[in-house]
Write a protein that holds these residues in place. Structure first.
Motif, mmCIF file in Angstrom:
data_model
loop_
_atom_site.group_PDB
_atom_site.id
_atom_site.type_symbol
_atom_site.label_atom_id
_atom_site.label_comp_id
_atom_site.label_asym_id
_atom_site.label_seq_id
_atom_site.Cartn_x
_atom_site.Cartn_y
_atom_site.Cartn_z
ATOM 1 N N ASP A 83 81.280 127.497 16.736
ATOM 2 C CA ASP A 83 80.507 126.259 16.733
ATOM 3 C C ASP A 83 79.017 126.586 16.707
ATOM 4 O O ASP A 83 78.535 127.384 17.521
ATOM 5 C CB ASP A 83 80.791 125.442 17.997
ATOM 6 C CG ASP A 83 82.182 124.837 18.004
ATOM 7 O OD1 ASP A 83 82.820 124.778 16.933
ATOM 8 O OD2 ASP A 83 82.624 124.418 19.087
ATOM 9 N N CYS A 88 72.340 116.566 13.625
ATOM 10 C CA CYS A 88 73.047 115.907 12.528
ATOM 11 C C CYS A 88 72.181 115.883 11.271
ATOM 12 O O CYS A 88 70.971 115.701 11.348
ATOM 13 C CB CYS A 88 73.364 114.452 12.896
ATOM 14 S SG CYS A 88 74.985 114.198 13.596
ATOM 15 N N ALA A 110 89.115 119.307 11.936
ATOM 16 C CA ALA A 110 87.777 119.157 12.511
ATOM 17 C C ALA A 110 87.043 117.978 11.877
ATOM 18 O O ALA A 110 86.060 118.148 11.173
ATOM 19 C CB ALA A 110 86.972 120.455 12.393
ATOM 20 N N ASN A 114 85.312 117.150 6.494
ATOM 21 C CA ASN A 114 85.277 118.601 6.391
ATOM 22 C C ASN A 114 85.299 119.039 4.933
ATOM 23 O O ASN A 114 85.525 118.241 4.023
ATOM 24 C CB ASN A 114 86.428 119.242 7.182
ATOM 25 C CG ASN A 114 87.790 118.892 6.628
ATOM 26 O OD1 ASN A 114 87.986 118.836 5.418
ATOM 27 N ND2 ASN A 114 88.751 118.638 7.505
ATOM 28 N N HIS A 129 83.508 118.813 11.199
ATOM 29 C CA HIS A 129 82.699 117.806 11.891
ATOM 30 C C HIS A 129 81.484 117.405 11.053
ATOM 31 O O HIS A 129 80.379 117.209 11.582
ATOM 32 C CB HIS A 129 82.229 118.308 13.269
ATOM 33 C CG HIS A 129 83.321 118.808 14.156
ATOM 34 N ND1 HIS A 129 84.549 118.190 14.263
ATOM 35 C CD2 HIS A 129 83.370 119.884 14.999
ATOM 36 C CE1 HIS A 129 85.290 118.856 15.129
ATOM 37 N NE2 HIS A 129 84.615 119.883 15.585
ATOM 38 N N SER A 151 75.660 118.624 8.347
ATOM 39 C CA SER A 151 76.340 118.728 9.642
ATOM 40 C C SER A 151 76.401 117.371 10.334
ATOM 41 O O SER A 151 75.551 116.503 10.099
ATOM 42 C CB SER A 151 75.614 119.733 10.531
ATOM 43 O OG SER A 151 74.339 119.224 10.902
ATOM 44 N N ASP A 153 78.852 115.281 13.829
ATOM 45 C CA ASP A 153 79.252 115.254 15.229
ATOM 46 C C ASP A 153 80.718 114.821 15.259
ATOM 47 O O ASP A 153 81.078 113.839 14.601
ATOM 48 C CB ASP A 153 78.363 114.212 15.945
ATOM 49 C CG ASP A 153 78.608 114.113 17.438
ATOM 50 O OD1 ASP A 153 79.754 114.319 17.875
ATOM 51 O OD2 ASP A 153 77.644 113.803 18.169
ATOM 52 N N PRO A 154 81.575 115.535 15.996
ATOM 53 C CA PRO A 154 83.003 115.146 16.015
ATOM 54 C C PRO A 154 83.225 113.725 16.494
ATOM 55 O O PRO A 154 84.204 113.089 16.102
ATOM 56 C CB PRO A 154 83.652 116.162 16.967
ATOM 57 C CG PRO A 154 82.530 116.847 17.668
ATOM 58 C CD PRO A 154 81.323 116.737 16.785
ATOM 59 N N ASP A 155 82.303 113.227 17.318
ATOM 60 C CA ASP A 155 82.448 111.866 17.836
ATOM 61 C C ASP A 155 81.804 110.827 16.923
ATOM 62 O O ASP A 155 81.861 109.635 17.213
ATOM 63 C CB ASP A 155 81.835 111.779 19.233
ATOM 64 C CG ASP A 155 82.433 112.811 20.173
ATOM 65 O OD1 ASP A 155 83.666 112.977 20.154
ATOM 66 O OD2 ASP A 155 81.678 113.478 20.894
ATOM 67 N N HIS A 165 81.504 123.173 13.033
ATOM 68 C CA HIS A 165 82.624 124.052 13.377
ATOM 69 C C HIS A 165 82.983 124.828 12.116
ATOM 70 O O HIS A 165 83.337 124.232 11.100
ATOM 71 C CB HIS A 165 83.797 123.212 13.872
ATOM 72 C CG HIS A 165 85.078 123.966 14.043
ATOM 73 N ND1 HIS A 165 85.426 124.586 15.223
ATOM 74 C CD2 HIS A 165 86.103 124.199 13.193
ATOM 75 C CE1 HIS A 165 86.609 125.176 15.083
ATOM 76 N NE2 HIS A 165 87.043 124.949 13.860
#
Ligand SMILES: [Zn+2]
Length: 237
Positions: A83, A88, A110, A114, A129, A151, A153-155, A165
């Motif tokens: 990671d 972002c 992820a 992706n 992510h 890039s 954020d997973p959330d 990731h």
């Protein structure tokens, strides 16, 4: 023109100096030269405050151990990528030459978005992510260092835990390799400025899997590697 023509054989020699094997080992390096890992970093420029740092290394991390029954169950209880904590929207670079082999594949993918890239050395890299679906197509050729995504954020918030990731898998997606062994970078410095937490310890075998380079290759679905009777830090409920 003459100078240019005479330099071509030299360039050819240099470009063929390192031959790569699918098992991750570089071979046939010229005598006296250490084989270099085949890939580059997925983010541009130097790391550091305000830019990017490693947030979690590959392997038997304390975070993966803690969630070994949930998020990391498919990966033998290990974190099967690296990671990179990063804001972002930061450009994500292809780690090597290849071609796009997957977009938004969600098995162990992820999310929310992706990208997968096939590399002719015998690997697939996964960038997880991501902020949005990458503007790419299956079969699109890519060059090392090319911007291939941004890039996220997973959330999906860009405020909770934005990070990239990165995984390096076998071509059949059955194996995840430690990117530290395959990416040409100053990993020791990255470890110094990176995560403070370290690896989970089995008090029955306290030296095993305790450094960024000494981590097992993950065989997806082969069963957990770290159900420790005496873990440190202790198990939590
Ligand atoms: Zn991760």
């Amino acid at each position: 023109m003459i100078a240019l023509r005479t330099s071509i054989p030299v360039l050819l020699l240099l470009s063929t100096a390192i031959l790569l094997a699918p098992d991750g080992a570089a071979q046939a390096a010229p005598p006296g030269q250490t084989p270099r890992p085949p890939f580059g970093l997925p983010l541009e420029g130097p790391p550091g405050a305000g830019r990017w740092v490693v947030g979690q290394f590959y392997g038997n991390t304390q975070g993966a151990y803690r969630y070994r029954e949930e998020w990391y169950r498919a990966g033998q209880g290990l974190h099967f990528g690296v990671d990179f904590s990063v804001r972002c929207g930061t450009p994500v670079l292809a780690i090597g030459d290849g071609e796009v082999s997957g977009i938004d594949r969600m098995e162990r993918g992820a999310g929310p978005h992706n990208l997968l890239i096939y590399h002719p050395e015998g690997y697939i890299s996964l960038y997880g992510h991501l902020l949005e679906a990458p503007a790419a197509y299956i079969g699109m050729p890519v060059k090392r260092g090319q911007v291939v995504a941004f890039s996220g954020d997973p959330d999906g918030t860009c405020a909770s835990r934005p990070h990239l990731h990165l995984e390096i898998r076998s071509l059949d997606h059955g194996i995840a390799y430690n990117p530290v062994m395959l990416i040409d970078a100053d990993w020791q410095t990255l470890a110094l400025i990176g995560p403070r937490s370290s690896f989970e310890t089995d008090l029955a075998e306290p030296r095993r899997w305790q450094t960024i380079a000494d981590q097992p290759t993950v065989d997806f679905w082969a069963g957990p590697l770290n159900h420790y009777a005496r873990p440190w830090p202790p198990d939590w409920e």
